[in-house]
Every structure is written in structure tokens, then in C-alpha cells.
Design an enzyme around this catalytic site. Structure first.
Site, PDB file in Angstrom:
ATOM      1  N   GLU A   1     -14.000 -52.616   4.538  1.00 12.75           N
ATOM      2  CA  GLU A   1     -15.385 -53.063   4.671  1.00 12.75           C
ATOM      3  C   GLU A   1     -15.701 -53.904   3.422  1.00 12.75           C
ATOM      4  O   GLU A   1     -15.488 -53.429   2.300  1.00 12.75           O
ATOM      5  CB  GLU A   1     -16.348 -51.872   4.704  1.00 12.75           C
ATOM      6  CG  GLU A   1     -16.247 -51.019   5.948  1.00 12.75           C
ATOM      7  CD  GLU A   1     -17.252 -49.868   5.933  1.00 12.75           C
ATOM      8  OE1 GLU A   1     -18.004 -49.731   6.901  1.00 12.75           O
ATOM      9  OE2 GLU A   1     -17.270 -49.092   4.966  1.00 12.75           O
TER      10      GLU A   1
ATOM     11  N   ASN B   1     -18.840 -44.694   6.915  1.00 13.07           N
ATOM     12  CA  ASN B   1     -19.270 -43.373   6.429  1.00 13.07           C
ATOM     13  C   ASN B   1     -20.644 -42.976   6.938  1.00 13.07           C
ATOM     14  O   ASN B   1     -20.951 -41.790   7.028  1.00 13.07           O
ATOM     15  CB  ASN B   1     -19.224 -43.328   4.907  1.00 13.07           C
ATOM     16  CG  ASN B   1     -17.785 -43.154   4.430  1.00 13.07           C
ATOM     17  OD1 ASN B   1     -17.001 -42.448   5.053  1.00 13.07           O
ATOM     18  ND2 ASN B   1     -17.435 -43.814   3.348  1.00 13.07           N
TER      19      ASN B   1
ATOM     20  N   HIS C   1     -14.314 -51.792   0.356  1.00  9.64           N
ATOM     21  CA  HIS C   1     -14.136 -50.385   0.726  1.00  9.64           C
ATOM     22  C   HIS C   1     -12.908 -50.197   1.609  1.00  9.64           C
ATOM     23  O   HIS C   1     -12.938 -50.470   2.807  1.00  9.64           O
ATOM     24  CB  HIS C   1     -15.414 -49.888   1.423  1.00  9.64           C
ATOM     25  CG  HIS C   1     -15.377 -48.438   1.758  1.00  9.64           C
ATOM     26  ND1 HIS C   1     -15.870 -47.934   2.934  1.00  9.64           N
ATOM     27  CD2 HIS C   1     -14.881 -47.370   1.073  1.00  9.64           C
ATOM     28  CE1 HIS C   1     -15.683 -46.622   2.948  1.00  9.64           C
ATOM     29  NE2 HIS C   1     -15.095 -46.266   1.841  1.00  9.64           N
TER      30      HIS C   1
ATOM     31  N   SER D   1     -17.635 -45.466  -1.707  1.00 14.73           N
ATOM     32  CA  SER D   1     -17.929 -45.124  -0.317  1.00 14.73           C
ATOM     33  C   SER D   1     -19.416 -45.197  -0.038  1.00 14.73           C
ATOM     34  O   SER D   1     -19.828 -45.252   1.119  1.00 14.73           O
ATOM     35  CB  SER D   1     -17.461 -43.695  -0.018  1.00 14.73           C
ATOM     36  OG  SER D   1     -16.107 -43.552  -0.328  1.00 14.73           O
TER      37      SER D   1
HETATM   38  P1  NAD Z   1      -9.522 -39.377  -6.939  1.00 14.45           P
HETATM   39  O1  NAD Z   1     -10.263 -38.219  -7.491  1.00 14.45           O
HETATM   40  O2  NAD Z   1      -8.234 -39.148  -6.207  1.00 14.45           O
HETATM   41  O3  NAD Z   1      -9.189 -40.451  -8.108  1.00 14.45           O
HETATM   42  C1  NAD Z   1     -10.095 -40.916  -9.054  1.00 14.45           C
HETATM   43  C2  NAD Z   1      -9.312 -41.261 -10.325  1.00 14.45           C
HETATM   44  O4  NAD Z   1     -10.169 -41.960 -11.249  1.00 14.45           O
HETATM   45  C3  NAD Z   1      -8.796 -40.024 -11.075  1.00 14.45           C
HETATM   46  O5  NAD Z   1      -7.391 -40.154 -11.265  1.00 14.45           O
HETATM   47  C4  NAD Z   1      -9.548 -40.058 -12.421  1.00 14.45           C
HETATM   48  O6  NAD Z   1      -8.758 -39.595 -13.516  1.00 14.45           O
HETATM   49  C5  NAD Z   1      -9.840 -41.536 -12.566  1.00 14.45           C
HETATM   50  N1  NAD Z   1     -10.969 -41.871 -13.442  1.00 14.45           N
HETATM   51  C6  NAD Z   1     -12.131 -41.184 -13.637  1.00 14.45           C
HETATM   52  N2  NAD Z   1     -12.944 -41.886 -14.469  1.00 14.45           N
HETATM   53  C7  NAD Z   1     -12.282 -43.024 -14.799  1.00 14.45           C
HETATM   54  C8  NAD Z   1     -12.600 -44.153 -15.617  1.00 14.45           C
HETATM   55  N3  NAD Z   1     -13.780 -44.262 -16.227  1.00 14.45           N
HETATM   56  N4  NAD Z   1     -11.680 -45.141 -15.755  1.00 14.45           N
HETATM   57  C9  NAD Z   1     -10.476 -45.052 -15.131  1.00 14.45           C
HETATM   58  N5  NAD Z   1     -10.124 -44.005 -14.331  1.00 14.45           N
HETATM   59  C10 NAD Z   1     -11.024 -43.016 -14.170  1.00 14.45           C
HETATM   60  O7  NAD Z   1     -10.574 -40.142  -6.018  1.00 14.45           O
HETATM   61  P2  NAD Z   1     -10.293 -41.085  -4.732  1.00 14.45           P
HETATM   62  O8  NAD Z   1     -10.275 -40.251  -3.498  1.00 14.45           O
HETATM   63  O9  NAD Z   1      -9.157 -41.986  -5.047  1.00 14.45           O
HETATM   64  O10 NAD Z   1     -11.696 -41.899  -4.660  1.00 14.45           O
HETATM   65  C11 NAD Z   1     -11.960 -42.940  -5.572  1.00 14.45           C
HETATM   66  C12 NAD Z   1     -13.085 -43.806  -5.026  1.00 14.45           C
HETATM   67  O11 NAD Z   1     -12.707 -44.323  -3.735  1.00 14.45           O
HETATM   68  C13 NAD Z   1     -14.424 -43.081  -4.807  1.00 14.45           C
HETATM   69  O12 NAD Z   1     -15.473 -43.970  -5.099  1.00 14.45           O
HETATM   70  C14 NAD Z   1     -14.390 -42.758  -3.330  1.00 14.45           C
HETATM   71  O13 NAD Z   1     -15.663 -42.627  -2.771  1.00 14.45           O
HETATM   72  C15 NAD Z   1     -13.702 -44.005  -2.793  1.00 14.45           C
HETATM   73  N6  NAD Z   1     -13.054 -43.810  -1.483  1.00 14.45           N
HETATM   74  C16 NAD Z   1     -12.408 -42.649  -1.222  1.00 14.45           C
HETATM   75  C17 NAD Z   1     -11.829 -42.475   0.024  1.00 14.45           C
HETATM   76  C18 NAD Z   1     -11.103 -41.191   0.336  1.00 14.45           C
HETATM   77  O14 NAD Z   1     -10.835 -40.936   1.520  1.00 14.45           O
HETATM   78  N7  NAD Z   1     -10.764 -40.382  -0.646  1.00 14.45           N
HETATM   79  C19 NAD Z   1     -11.888 -43.493   0.997  1.00 14.45           C
HETATM   80  C20 NAD Z   1     -12.531 -44.693   0.672  1.00 14.45           C
HETATM   81  C21 NAD Z   1     -13.121 -44.830  -0.581  1.00 14.45           C
END
Ligand code: NAD
Length: 280
Positions: free
Chosen positions: A150, A188, A138, A117
Site C-alpha cells: 500500500e 488493516n 506498507h 501499519s
Molecule cells: P519487529 O518487532 O519484528 O521489529 C522491529 C525492529 O526494530 C526490532 O528489531 C527493534 O530492535 C528495531 N528498532 C526499534 N527501535 C529502533 C530504532 N530507533 N532504530 C532502528 N531499529 C529499531 O516488528 P515488525 O513486525 O517488523 O514491524 C515493524 C513495523 O512494520 C511496524 O511499524 C509494523 O506495524 C509494520 N508492519 C508489520 C507487519 C507485520 O505483520 N508484523 C506488517 C506490515 C507492517
């Protein structure tokens, strides 16, 4: 169709795996936490079953879709993936470490995309020996429902990498938009200060959480209020993006609300944790 790897099977990764498999891609899904990727696939199985029951898809289509998602781990990741999409927590250090490993293990032609993000695509690219093949992709949350992606070029991202990922987003049924690299990219940069301001309003006692959300829904025609949206995104993620905006842009208007820090310190990370500004 493409072979796609999705690394991180949390809320975003599972959704990305779903839309990629629906579009006909073969997907390698992996997570470091044991059982998380399998649990993500099980949730998807339940949703496919519901779609079959409602007659939206045929039984054999559902079975084929699920077969295209293979749960694996970093030691067994397929070398010849076309695009690896990283969706691990919003931490530059974690993502940098992962990109170094993917760079070693994947074929030289593979593209490394980040669903970050706010982390700099240029900085991630610099950690690899293929900076021209690193790009930002994104997605929005929830991935199956939200149309926008994005697509962000880092400084060294090549035109062909950019075009490949832009086209992939289209094939996944999304509407890609090219965004110049800048902290928080576009959505964002505009959204997070609003969510943070809602948290300041709550902290300042201007209104209750429920009334802040009701006022913003009714007053600005948003489908959900800012506090519920922060809970949906994940308060750890909101804090991390806020900190990046604050540090990178050097403007105090992006300072995270102290209440947001306290919620994250308490482990009240929002919907995924069962508790945030609201209870789930
Ligand atoms: P989340 O916490 O739901 O999931 C992250 C997952 O990654 C977890 O299951 C964790 O166990 C796993 N993980 C951690 N380290 C790891 C590694 N080295 N290798 C493999 N797996 C690993 O988080 P999320 O909300 O899915 O967000 C993930 C990414 O997406 C972030 O960068 C976030 O900024 C981005 N994002 C989130 C949103 C949102 O609304 N949540 C929207 C767009 C982008």
C-alpha cells in the site's frame, strides 16, 4: 539501481532488505538492538544457500545479492540514500524520533518512507523539514511472499515522491496500490477488526483457539486462521493498530479485546516471541 536504507531489522525490515537486494538495490540495514541486523543477514544467508542448492539461483548471484546488504548503524548511515524505509516498532513517538534523526543525517533529496501499519504519515512528515518527501510504503508479512504494497500519501507528500516510491515497489516485484491516508489505511482497517473479534470470541469461550482458526479457514477459505495470523503479525503490533483505529476513528467497535492486552502485557507477542495464541 537505488541505494535503499532499511531501519529496523525485525521480521518486516529483514524481508524488505531481502526483496530490495534481490531487485538489485544496495541496502543499508540497521537496528538499535546489537546483533539483530547481523542475525537478520545471517538468516538471509541461509535462505540464499538453500536457493543455490535447489538451483534456483547461481552461486555468484547469491554472493552478489548478499554483498549488496551492508549492516551499519545510524552514526554511519550513507547520506546519499535514495529511499530510507523505516520498519521499527509501531509507536508514533519512536518513529517520530527516528524521522527527526534521519531528516538531519540524510541528503535533502532522500525520501523517508514508513512501513507503518497505522501511524499517520502526515504527522511523521510534520516532524521533518522535508514533508513533501515523506510517504507510506506498507509491505505485507511475510514480505518476500506477499505481493501487495500500500503506498500512502500524507497531506504534504508530493506527486514526485509518490511516483518514485510507487515505481520502486514495482521494481521490487510488488503490486503497489494507492491508498488515501486514513487510520489503518485499507488492509488493516478491514483486517484488524476481524482479528480482534476472533480474540473476543476466544475470550468469550465461543470455541477453542484451534477451532476458531479451523472454522474461519474452512468457512471462509482463508489460508490461515485469524488467531494464527495475529500471532504472525505480532500481538504488540495488532494491539497498537487496534488502539490507533479506536482513538482516531472514535468508534468503540475498534476497542481492543482485553485478552489481547493481557497477552501483550505478558510478553506473549506471538510467533516472534515463541508464544501467542499458539506455541511456536
Ligand atoms: P519487529 O518487532 O519484528 O521489529 C522491529 C525492529 O526494530 C526490532 O528489531 C527493534 O530492535 C528495531 N528498532 C526499534 N527501535 C529502533 C530504532 N530507533 N532504530 C532502528 N531499529 C529499531 O516488528 P515488525 O513486525 O517488523 O514491524 C515493524 C513495523 O512494520 C511496524 O511499524 C509494523 O506495524 C509494520 N508492519 C508489520 C507487519 C507485520 O505483520 N508484523 C506488517 C506490515 C507492517
Amino acid at each position: 539501481m537505488s541505494l535503499v536504507a532499511v531501519i529496523g531489522a525485525g521480521q518486516m525490515g529483514t524481508g524488505i532488505a531481502q526483496v530490495a537486494a534481490q531487485a538489485g538495490c544496495t541496502v543499508q540495514l540497521l537496528d538499535t538492538q546489537p546483533g539483530v541486523a547481523l542475525a537478520g543477514k545471517s538468516k538471509l544467508e541461509a535462505s540464499v544457500r538453500r536457493s543455490i542448492e535447489k538451483g534456483k539461483i547461481k552461486e555468484h548471484e547469491g554472493a552478489a545479492l548478499l554483498e549488496r546488504i551492508v549492516v551499519t548503524d545510524l552514526d554511519h548511515i550513507e547520506r546519499e540514500v535514495d529511499v530510507a524505509i523505516e520498519a521499527i516498532p509501531e509507536s508514533f513517538e519512536l518513529k517520530r524520533e527516528l524521522f527527526v534523526i534521519l531528516d538531519e543525517r540524510l541528503a535533502g533529496r532522500s525520501i523517508l518512507a514508513s512501513n507503518t501499519s497505522s501511524v499517520s504519515i502526515t504527522a511523521l512528515a510534520a516532524a521533518t523539514y522535508r514533508p513533501d518527501r515523506v510517504v507510506g510504503m506498507h509491505f505485507m508479512n511475510p514480505v518476500p511472499a506477499m505481493e501487495l504494497v500500500e503506498v500512502i500519501r500524507g497531506l504534504p507528500t508530493s506527486d514526485s515522491t509518490f511516483r518514485h516510491v510507487f515505481e520502486l515497489a514495482r521494481r521490487l516485484g510488488k503490486q503497489p496500490v494507492e491508498v488515501r491516508e486514513s487510520p489503518g489505511f485499507l488492509v488493516n482497517r478491514i483486517l484488524i477488526p476481524m482479528l480482534n473479534e476472533a480474540i473476543f470470541a476466544l475470550e468469550g469461550g465461543l470455541a477453542s483457539a484451534a477451532d476458531i482458526d479451523l472454522a474461519m479457514k474452512l468457512g471462509t477459505h482463508q489460508p490461515m486462521g485469524p488467531l494464527a495470523l495475529a500471532d504472525l503479525i505480532g500481538l504488540d503490533t495488532v494491539l497498537s493498530i487496534c488502539e490507533t483505529l479506536h482513538v482516531e476513528l472514535g468508534d468503540d467497535k475498534y476497542r481492543p479485546a482485553p485478552l489481547l492486552r493481557r497477552y501483550v502485557a505478558a510478553g506473549w507477542h506471538g510467533r516472534k516471541a515463541g508464544r501467542g495464541f499458539f506455541a511456536y
